[in-house]
Enzyme design. Structure first.
Site, PDB file in Angstrom:
ATOM      1  N   SER A  30       9.038   8.553  13.080  1.00  0.00           N
ATOM      2  CA  SER A  30       8.947   9.454  12.222  1.00  0.00           C
ATOM      3  C   SER A  30       8.160   9.505  10.576  1.00  0.00           C
ATOM      4  CB  SER A  30      10.255  10.245  11.822  1.00  0.00           C
ATOM      5  OG  SER A  30      11.277  10.263  12.211  1.00  0.00           O
ATOM      6  N   GLY A  63      15.278  28.159  11.812  1.00  0.00           N
ATOM      7  CA  GLY A  63      16.716  28.963  11.328  1.00  0.00           C
ATOM      8  C   GLY A  63      17.304  28.632  11.924  1.00  0.00           C
ATOM      9  N   HIS A  72      16.800  14.648   9.425  1.00  0.00           N
ATOM     10  CA  HIS A  72      17.594  13.052  10.156  1.00  0.00           C
ATOM     11  C   HIS A  72      19.130  12.995   9.483  1.00  0.00           C
ATOM     12  CE1 HIS A  72      14.270  12.892  13.461  1.00  0.00           C
ATOM     13  NE2 HIS A  72      13.500  12.360  12.689  1.00  0.00           N
TER      14      HIS A  72
END
Lengths: 440, 440, 440, 440
Positions: A285, A256, A377
């Protein structure tokens, strides 16, 4: 103190915590005492640790009475200055006393690592018992300040400069494509590869997050090829594309507190500086959520999921290879579908279409993209560029995304707009090929 | 933006600040924009800077309405978890949005130094206009977290390892006994001297605070002797006493974020480790408030200030040397009293007595010792050990304390108790000689 | 041993030297013993040191008998292998046993610096007594191997990275334009300046040779302007010319082991890499031998030295300013001729002509240029580019070269040919302007 | 140049070598040219390299005519100075011109490593063709100067500080007990282990020689136990004994330039400083020549090699275990004799006796101990302390020394005398136990 921290020990502990908070004997002594408490904590077993933290939760949290008084004082305050003073007072009342003790743990030799690991433990505890959430949140606040991205150091990791201690941590922390040993690691640090990590100045041998990059020609479409130790090393000066093929968060306790966004963009800047030939910056990815979503959709029998012509092709392929009727569901659950040519060819159409659909149209909470890597992304302003069939044929790759991977493209001029469009209205940037693929 | 920041520019500025706070284009872009704002600030003149900061004060402070709503929500909350969530909400409402922008300034190449200097400017502005206090306080909060003493590095500074940049900063920042040039500096870094400083890892060439130590035999009683460049260098292994003769805070912007206490004690530890012969750790300290207090007392004609026998002696001495009637007031104001033997001898009695009295009995706000240096060392748990006559005969030394200095003794076994006694009930630890001196 | 090393001590010394050479107790013990001898040497006075070295000269030199036998053996040797073995034998016989002891002095903590300084002492002794030449030469042989230029490190020296110890050595060793203090030094390390030095890895804080460079626009013509601390710092990226304005050998004991040539060319390479705008690399150099030569020529009354028209002009100028008849000899010996405009103008013609003549035509031993700085740069392949009038008006500048300085130009494509022409046939590369100036 | 260096290329090569030696265009150009030659050499195949070196051997060796003239000049020289000058002249004539070129190879980026490796190649060539000996010897002379032990750096190698590059070299270079992988390596760098190496400052990542040490209690008697990765890590502060269990020369090209002696003794000093509890410094060493000697002696049927009672015991043991007659020769050649208890017990007596005899009494060339490891430690002044049965049961250990190892003891007060006795008269220092063991 005994490992499981029986009641009498808890009593002594509470007293020692108080001594720390009151800074008895002065702040230097208090820090020394806090360090002793930290060492004691490390010697406890699981029960002991939980009891230790419970003391902090119950006895050193926010004093509700003090908050109420401060609220009253604020309501009564008149005039700008009085109001400001009352706000300051209220702010103090809202900060739990234990925050001071948590800070004092910095006095341990590896104090900041201690606190990062403590947060990881508190996060696990919070999931079981919400009473731990406030202290977990207190600690997150401290770590957020200390791990401000611009107080960190971005360093390149090379075989020539990284120590044994650091190198074995890369092996341990790699979360996307497991490093199979020292030869694999050395290959990932070869002349046509780059590895960068963020470090905190007081945690010198501990990467916080690291990224692995391959300098290649054209968009990479297969991760096994990228990681092939026998492939010849390329001249990085001749490369036109930088492929970010792995990003790993190394510290659970920093969840976080995000650096990934910064890491990618600063590495892009640095590579662009060093290699003038680089024209394209993109990822290769994983699509970690695809199969989970697909299996669920198939189980629910969502109508229209499979198109009629696809159904026919699948059936035919199944017949040819096994003499049995085949649906997407049955075929994909055969362990080795990807090694049978006809089956593979038949599955390619429906699976790539469904995967493109999943990436572009399936939503998670708050309207964000359902796939977590996609969400990461897209938030960074990247674009879905190309879906790659049979791009990761490792067991894990087949299992999580039917072997597909995707390139996210980081295009300098687009990043800010893509980010705004996605975070504002959930609009996903994608190449036209990807979009038409989703339509089938 | 123009240096004095006219109104139109303020409008643009406000818009840019908003873009930073909303993180338009993502956090990476926001940081780049914040860095641009920081560079713009540095290019402003005094008026421009004040107007820049005023925008932060007025437009990006705590939203009172949001606080009120959060307070209402807290009052309405029922149950532990709801209450906690409401507290968290209120805590957020109490944090001014500008705190985020201040943090983003870290993106400047020397961002943290920028913020330290900014606080120094805000402290000056606050003294003139209390409206700047909240933002000054916001910044202090950030700096307090980032400059936590255990996140800093304690380093020894030597002629062999310190760079030109760092060495010239020692000259600039020395606040107690001015460094007269490079030869004086080199002498203070000789083999029988030590200099230690705290550094922040992101402000590598900027000492935060530094202490200078002489390794000698016996308690030092004269600072000119200590600093004599022609005095032969002693063998530090033969020394039995470490004299801390100068402690300088180097960053005005870190006022109130104290490291001095830690610095002294960590240096004591380090020296004790390195030099097994050291038995005594003490200071040779100025008494900066003595003459101010004395002059005021003399002006007010406080009865009983001077004792009858002292009066006689002073009178006699004045007569002998100048053929005139002398009081403490007139004699001490003769510029060169300390170079006339008879006068000096006559003044010794009353001045040392009054100085011991001042140190032991005169109180400032909150019952603390009136002398600020005394207050610092007493808070650290040190003891007033010995008052030294004619210990600093520089112009500054004569002016601030009639040439006297005092040794504060740091005795390991006593420190915690001394601290508790002083911070608890204002009790001052002092040697019996000092105490009887005060009685006359 | 006593400082002046009386006879009995010499006897003991000889015995200890023998123990070192025989490596009694093994080589490790021998080295420890050699280090003790080295420390003893450092504690001796001048007489003692000379006697110490005499022992090495007399008792540990080449054994003539052994050489003669080896020569006989070589004459008798037949066949290639026998001959080679005999040569090896002879080579051994020609190496003095003391060479081993000199090598063993490396065991001192600063052994290599000890040996460099020892050579400086031996060079001084050799000038008085040729018996010291062989040992001086032995040591030169060792140092030549150890200080091979490619075993050294070229480092940039900056205010940000150099330590106090190193910086004060620059001040001490600067041999061309004395550094007037720390401000002058800092100015020479400013953003538009560069300083580079060679270092030996075992003599970390001791520069061997260093060069100071100014990054400017156009050929610099005045060193006082270059060194003006008040002149604004220029943007080095905008510079088109690098001026090498000072090169100093820092270790007398390394005389004859030349690095200057390498230093200049490697720094040229490095600067060309860093600053793409640099087009010209040149020096602003003193002409140290001009006045000595001129005074001698004037004293000898060399006919034709001064041209008729020059004589007239000088006479006129002398008359105007002092009402007296003036010759070059009398005028130039007036201390402040350069501050009187008319005199200065009258002297400019003859002095620049004579200086150009001196540089181009006057020869020293072996046909080399008479001026030593000229010889150095011509050997390096540089070209005489421009003679600068009133370029160094410091007392030293007036005294050694009537205030003139010259730019030597290092032009990449020419260097090798210039070097060959000069070292082969003594031909001097010079601009046409310089050549015509010499003709008058 | 083509890889195998045909004749035309040789001609060009010769010309380029000449250009280097004449320093055409100056020394800087010559070095650049030499570096180019070095790169060309590296690109050659085996034939090409040999032809390259042959050019150096044939065309750039000592000029016999010049030597003869210099010899004549020396014979004719009269007076000390003339004689000295003639000697210097002769010394020059005896130095082959190629020595200059070899030195110039330092200009390669890793020039000194290039030369070290070149010597390794020349040593191999010399063994085949003595014509290469002179150049091999020239190079040895240069390396001996550059690798003087006191110009090297002794560094500790730790898992925390050594880089990947260095660590993999340890694995590659370990010559005594092969490192089985990264876990084995890490275990050898654990808290109770030490590893030290010498480095040359211009070969930063290349250890020259390294030693591995275990901090234990009592003399270690088994190397498998020492290297057991699962054995718990001991507290090094509690250790009383440092066991040097492996010393590896890492650079074949530095053979005959010995550092091992220095390495052991400097590491002893450093450990003694760090760990005050260490009382004993000893090795656990292989006995590499035992089985070769024994096999030869058995083959020659040396009378009296086996004692009568031993013969009986061996026979009995052979009968019990295999029902066959057994001699030492047959029994020891059974691959697994050490895993059969009775056989093992029967062999212990004769094998330990013979091994002690071999170590103490068998001589190699020049009267030195026949075992090379024994010769090394005895030359260093160590003592044979204890022979250990079944101390290395690895295949290699069984093969070279029937599983036995020996402790050499380094006792401070004895080292010099032991060294003198051994190097003087060949006397071997050994414990009385070892001596009586040899007698049987």
């Amino acid at each position: 103190m005994r490992p499981h921290l029986p009641d009498e020990d808890v009593e002594r502990l509470r007293e020692q915590m108080r001594a720390c908070l009151e800074a008895r004997g002065g702040e230097v002594s208090a820090r020394a005492r806090a360090a002793a408490l930290g060492r004691a904590y490390l010697a406890l077993d699981e029960t002991g640790r939980q009891r230790f933290l419970q003391v902090l939760v119950e006895d050193f949290g926010v004093d509700d009475g003090a908050v109420d008084s401060a609220v009253e004082a604020l309501r009564a305050a008149e005039g700008r200055e009085a109001r400001y003073a009352a706000q300051a007072q209220l702010r103090n009342a809202l900060e739990a006393p234990r925050v001071r003790l948590l800070t004092q743990f910095n006095a341990l030799p590896d104090g900041i690592k201690f606190l990062v690991d403590l947060r990881a433990e508190l996060m696990a505890l919070s999931r079981q018992d919400p009473a731990f959430r406030p202290i977990e949140n207190d600690l997150k606040g401290l770590l957020t300040a200390w791990f401000d991205v611009d107080l960190l150091e971005l360093k390149q990791i090379t075989w020539d400069s990284a120590t044994g201690v650091l190198l074995e941590k890369l092996i341990a922390y790699e979360a996307v494509h497991a490093i199979r040993g020292w030869d694999d690691l050395k290959n990932r640090l070869a002349m046509d590869r780059r590895c960068f990590a963020y470090f905190h100045p007081r945690m010198a041998d501990e990467p916080l997050i690291f990224v692995e990059v391959a300098l290649v020609n054209g968009l990479a479409d297969n991760v096994q090829k990228l990681l092939d130790e026998k492939a010849p090393v390329q001249d990085p000066q001749a490369a036109d594309t930088a492929i970010f093929y792995s990003i790993s968060n190394a510290q659970r306790g920093l969840a976080g507190i995000s650096f990934g966004n910064f890491l990618i963009k600063r590495v892009v800047d640095q590579l662009a500086q060093e290699f003038k030939g680089l024209k394209t910056f993109a990822t290769l990815s994983p699509i970690p959520g695809f199969r989970t979503w697909l299996d669920q959709a198939l189980a629910e029998g969502a109508p229209g999921l499979i198109q009629a012509n696809e159904r026919k092709v699948l059936n035919a392929a199944a017949g040819k290879s096994h003499g049995a009727k085949g649906t997407l569901k049955t075929l994909i659950n055969r362990g080795n579908w990807h090694s049978e040519e006809q089956l593979r060819d038949a599955l390619k159409g429906p699976l790539t279409r469904l995967c493109a659909h999943y990436l572009l149209n399936e939503k998670g909470r708050g309207g964000r993209a359902r796939d977590p890597v996609a969400h990461f992304h897209l938030t960074n302003g990247a674009r879905m560029e190309r879906l790659n069939w049979l791009a990761d044929t490792s067991a894990a790759g087949i299992e999580r995304s039917a072997g597909m991977m995707i390139n996210y493209l980081y295009k300098l001029g687009e990043i800010d707009n893509n980010h705004e469009a996605y975070t504002g209205s959930g609009e996903i940037a994608a190449s036209s090929t990807t979009k038409s693929l989703a339509k089938g």
